[in-house]
Design an enzyme around this catalytic site. Sequence first.
Site, PDB file in Angstrom:
ATOM      1  N   HIS A  92       0.834  -1.199   0.000  1.00  0.00           N
ATOM      2  CA  HIS A  92       0.000   0.000   0.000  1.00  0.00           C
ATOM      3  C   HIS A  92       0.871   1.251   0.000  1.00  0.00           C
ATOM      4  CE1 HIS A  92      -4.005  -1.794   1.672  1.00  0.00           C
ATOM      5  NE2 HIS A  92      -3.374  -2.671   0.905  1.00  0.00           N
ATOM      6  N   THR A 115     -13.847  -3.638 -16.100  1.00  0.00           N
ATOM      7  CA  THR A 115     -14.466  -3.225 -17.351  1.00  0.00           C
ATOM      8  C   THR A 115     -15.107  -1.861 -17.171  1.00  0.00           C
ATOM      9  OG1 THR A 115     -16.627  -4.177 -16.813  1.00  0.00           O
ATOM     10  CG2 THR A 115     -15.000  -5.650 -17.857  1.00  0.00           C
ATOM     11  N   TYR A 119      -8.718  -8.351  10.028  1.00  0.00           N
ATOM     12  CA  TYR A 119      -8.077  -8.446   8.711  1.00  0.00           C
ATOM     13  C   TYR A 119      -6.572  -8.307   8.932  1.00  0.00           C
ATOM     14  CZ  TYR A 119      -8.435  -8.126   3.574  1.00  0.00           C
ATOM     15  OH  TYR A 119      -8.374  -8.384   2.239  1.00  0.00           O
ATOM     16  N   LYS A 128      -8.664 -13.217   9.193  1.00  0.00           N
ATOM     17  CA  LYS A 128      -8.337 -13.423   7.781  1.00  0.00           C
ATOM     18  C   LYS A 128      -6.936 -12.881   7.523  1.00  0.00           C
ATOM     19  CE  LYS A 128      -9.455 -11.588   3.203  1.00  0.00           C
ATOM     20  NZ  LYS A 128     -10.509 -11.036   2.332  1.00  0.00           N
ATOM     21  N   LYS A 158      -4.178 -11.838   4.671  1.00  0.00           N
ATOM     22  CA  LYS A 158      -3.902 -11.535   3.266  1.00  0.00           C
ATOM     23  C   LYS A 158      -2.604 -12.236   2.879  1.00  0.00           C
ATOM     24  CE  LYS A 158      -5.625  -8.954   0.757  1.00  0.00           C
ATOM     25  NZ  LYS A 158      -6.690  -9.218  -0.266  1.00  0.00           N
ATOM     26  N   ASP A 197      -6.189 -15.600   2.101  1.00  0.00           N
ATOM     27  CA  ASP A 197      -6.530 -15.013   0.797  1.00  0.00           C
ATOM     28  C   ASP A 197      -5.269 -14.623   0.037  1.00  0.00           C
ATOM     29  OD1 ASP A 197      -7.506 -13.616  -1.381  1.00  0.00           O
ATOM     30  OD2 ASP A 197      -8.009 -11.817  -0.217  1.00  0.00           O
ATOM     31  N   PRO A 198      -4.793 -15.486  -0.894  1.00  0.00           N
ATOM     32  CA  PRO A 198      -3.596 -15.155  -1.679  1.00  0.00           C
ATOM     33  C   PRO A 198      -3.893 -14.409  -2.979  1.00  0.00           C
ATOM     34  CG  PRO A 198      -4.186 -17.420  -2.075  1.00  0.00           C
ATOM     35  CD  PRO A 198      -5.195 -16.894  -1.085  1.00  0.00           C
ATOM     36  N   ASN A 199      -5.147 -13.991  -3.183  1.00  0.00           N
ATOM     37  CA  ASN A 199      -5.501 -13.211  -4.374  1.00  0.00           C
ATOM     38  C   ASN A 199      -5.055 -13.852  -5.688  1.00  0.00           C
ATOM     39  OD1 ASN A 199      -5.259 -10.365  -2.406  1.00  0.00           O
ATOM     40  ND2 ASN A 199      -7.079 -10.750  -3.668  1.00  0.00           N
ATOM     41  N   GLU A 234      -9.806 -18.247   0.248  1.00  0.00           N
ATOM     42  CA  GLU A 234     -10.321 -17.217  -0.657  1.00  0.00           C
ATOM     43  C   GLU A 234      -9.430 -17.039  -1.887  1.00  0.00           C
ATOM     44  OE1 GLU A 234     -11.145 -12.380  -0.657  1.00  0.00           O
ATOM     45  OE2 GLU A 234     -11.066 -13.466   1.249  1.00  0.00           O
ATOM     46  N   ASN A 249     -13.882 -12.864  -4.260  1.00  0.00           N
ATOM     47  CA  ASN A 249     -14.318 -11.525  -4.629  1.00  0.00           C
ATOM     48  C   ASN A 249     -13.645 -11.129  -5.950  1.00  0.00           C
ATOM     49  OD1 ASN A 249     -11.685 -10.862  -2.965  1.00  0.00           O
ATOM     50  ND2 ASN A 249     -12.120  -9.030  -4.158  1.00  0.00           N
ATOM     51  N   ASP A 287     -19.314  -6.763  -2.409  1.00  0.00           N
ATOM     52  CA  ASP A 287     -18.765  -5.445  -2.114  1.00  0.00           C
ATOM     53  C   ASP A 287     -19.674  -4.438  -2.789  1.00  0.00           C
ATOM     54  OD1 ASP A 287     -17.316  -2.991  -2.170  1.00  0.00           O
ATOM     55  OD2 ASP A 287     -15.426  -4.074  -1.948  1.00  0.00           O
ATOM     56  N   HIS A 293     -16.538  -8.440   1.192  1.00  0.00           N
ATOM     57  CA  HIS A 293     -15.162  -8.054   0.896  1.00  0.00           C
ATOM     58  C   HIS A 293     -14.930  -6.627   1.389  1.00  0.00           C
ATOM     59  CE1 HIS A 293     -12.676  -5.772  -2.127  1.00  0.00           C
ATOM     60  NE2 HIS A 293     -11.806  -6.695  -1.795  1.00  0.00           N
ATOM     61  N   SER A 294     -13.680  -6.277   1.573  1.00  0.00           N
ATOM     62  CA  SER A 294     -13.339  -4.917   1.985  1.00  0.00           C
ATOM     63  C   SER A 294     -12.139  -4.420   1.213  1.00  0.00           C
ATOM     64  CB  SER A 294     -13.012  -4.878   3.483  1.00  0.00           C
ATOM     65  OG  SER A 294     -12.429  -3.645   3.843  1.00  0.00           O
ATOM     66  N   ASN A 295     -12.260  -3.219   0.702  1.00  0.00           N
ATOM     67  CA  ASN A 295     -11.116  -2.462   0.217  1.00  0.00           C
ATOM     68  C   ASN A 295     -10.824  -1.397   1.261  1.00  0.00           C
ATOM     69  OD1 ASN A 295     -10.059   0.024  -1.750  1.00  0.00           O
ATOM     70  ND2 ASN A 295      -9.356  -2.007  -2.365  1.00  0.00           N
ATOM     71  N   HIS A 325     -11.277  -3.142   6.428  1.00  0.00           N
ATOM     72  CA  HIS A 325      -9.967  -2.506   6.623  1.00  0.00           C
ATOM     73  C   HIS A 325     -10.025  -1.406   7.688  1.00  0.00           C
ATOM     74  CE1 HIS A 325      -8.868  -4.308   2.764  1.00  0.00           C
ATOM     75  NE2 HIS A 325      -7.667  -3.808   2.845  1.00  0.00           N
ATOM     76  N   ARG A 327      -4.130   4.728  -6.862  1.00  0.00           N
ATOM     77  CA  ARG A 327      -3.479   3.684  -6.072  1.00  0.00           C
ATOM     78  C   ARG A 327      -2.681   2.770  -6.993  1.00  0.00           C
ATOM     79  NH1 ARG A 327      -6.111  -0.860  -2.008  1.00  0.00           N
ATOM     80  NH2 ARG A 327      -4.289  -2.233  -2.065  1.00  0.00           N
TER      81      ARG A 327
END
Length: 446
Positions: A44, A123, A168, A213, A215, A243-245, A268, A291, A315, A342-344, A371, A425
């Site tokens: 971040h 999109t 988180y 959770k 990340k 959650d390894p995205n 996740e 997500n 979300d 989900h959270s951003n 978050h 970001r």
Amino acid sequence: MTDRLPHRRTRPRGSRPVDLAIADVRLTPVLVADPPLLNTQGVHQPYTPRLIVEVVTADGVTGVGETYGDTKYLELARPFAAQLAGHPVSDLNGLVTLADRIAVDGSRVETAVDVGGLRGAQTADKLRLSVVSAFEVACLDALGRSLGLPVHALLGGKVRDAVEYSAYLFYKWAAHPEGAPAGTDEWGAALDPAGVVEQARRLTERHGFTSYKLKGGVFPPDEEIAAVRALAEAFPGRPLRLDPNGAWSVETSLRVAGELGDVLEYLEDPALGTPAMAEVAAGTGVPLATNMCVTTFAEIEEAFTRGAVQVVLCDHHYWGGLRSTQQLAAVCRAFGVGVSMHSNTHLGISLAAMTHVAATVPGLHHACDSHYPWQSEDVLTERIVFEGGRVAVSDAPGLGVELDRERLAVLHGRWLEGDGALRDRDDAAAMRRADPGWVTPAMPRW
């Protein structure tokens, strides 16, 4: 400066009440301090952009909403807001119709993983919905204030008085790289299992969380397996998620699921995309959450009919608002798929909105992500409080929150005066401050 549309008091055609017509719209982009939290894309930045939306009715009632603040969202929000003078705050369906009229610059729409939310392919339609969501929330807030009703009542009524959230957890550095703008961070480093467990303890002591959770996708899988095992030992019987995205191959995902199957509530997005997730789901009994591969209604059919996911993390920011979130939850219920949130990186306005809609969703059996404990700054007069890991559902009119205009002005001033690069970001760019040779990893990473 904050964008402001001219005041307009003309009565719309037909029977629309003047006091519920939108007279003013204010768009205030802000930069909010963010700790050096790590993910598979990078780290971040010291500040994250958010956009605060205010709609003001002709009788002076103001409603607030919040969404992503990157340039591509702001550039769409401005022409959208310009169409809203005279639009009734109660005409929520009309917001989508108005948004569809706005062209999206294709050069600003990414086709790969969106690092701002790690939410899969982006999109033009998803971009529009992310903008509409903030306006829908602001309209619901204004409508609730006008009618003296909480937002959850406008959504059909609450089925619970408090909403559970999870701790988180992130791998993180002790501070942002040298030369980066100074952000607030009191948490210190967490780069190994002991650091992750200590972080979880502090979050539990402060907020009472009872599920966790992590990340992932940051370190090789064996290191992250060790971290989850350490959490299971420190917090026996507590729900754990990883959650390894999408950073792992199908083979790696199956190996991790096999090694952690006795302690995971769900895994996740271990692999990227619905086909890969379906392969993993077929080879393990560990529930899979997403997500990333289910982020629009059009993506549901393939994922659900192939059994690729067992929990959808909705979300409202990118599903288009609170009512779309309810619709998603109903579809999930019809297919026997679980739902959570989900959270951003978000502020208190979004947390309030999340809590109101979550309060109306039957069968919410998984704690939601947030978050918010990581954000040291907010635009509200009072921070939202977690008690026992839960947020009480407000019965005050609207969202039940109030803007701190002095604080809003400070964070907007930072956006005006700060490094323009921080207005978008970019976790990879932030990582290159510490490692100039950093390249966003190809997926699968392991």
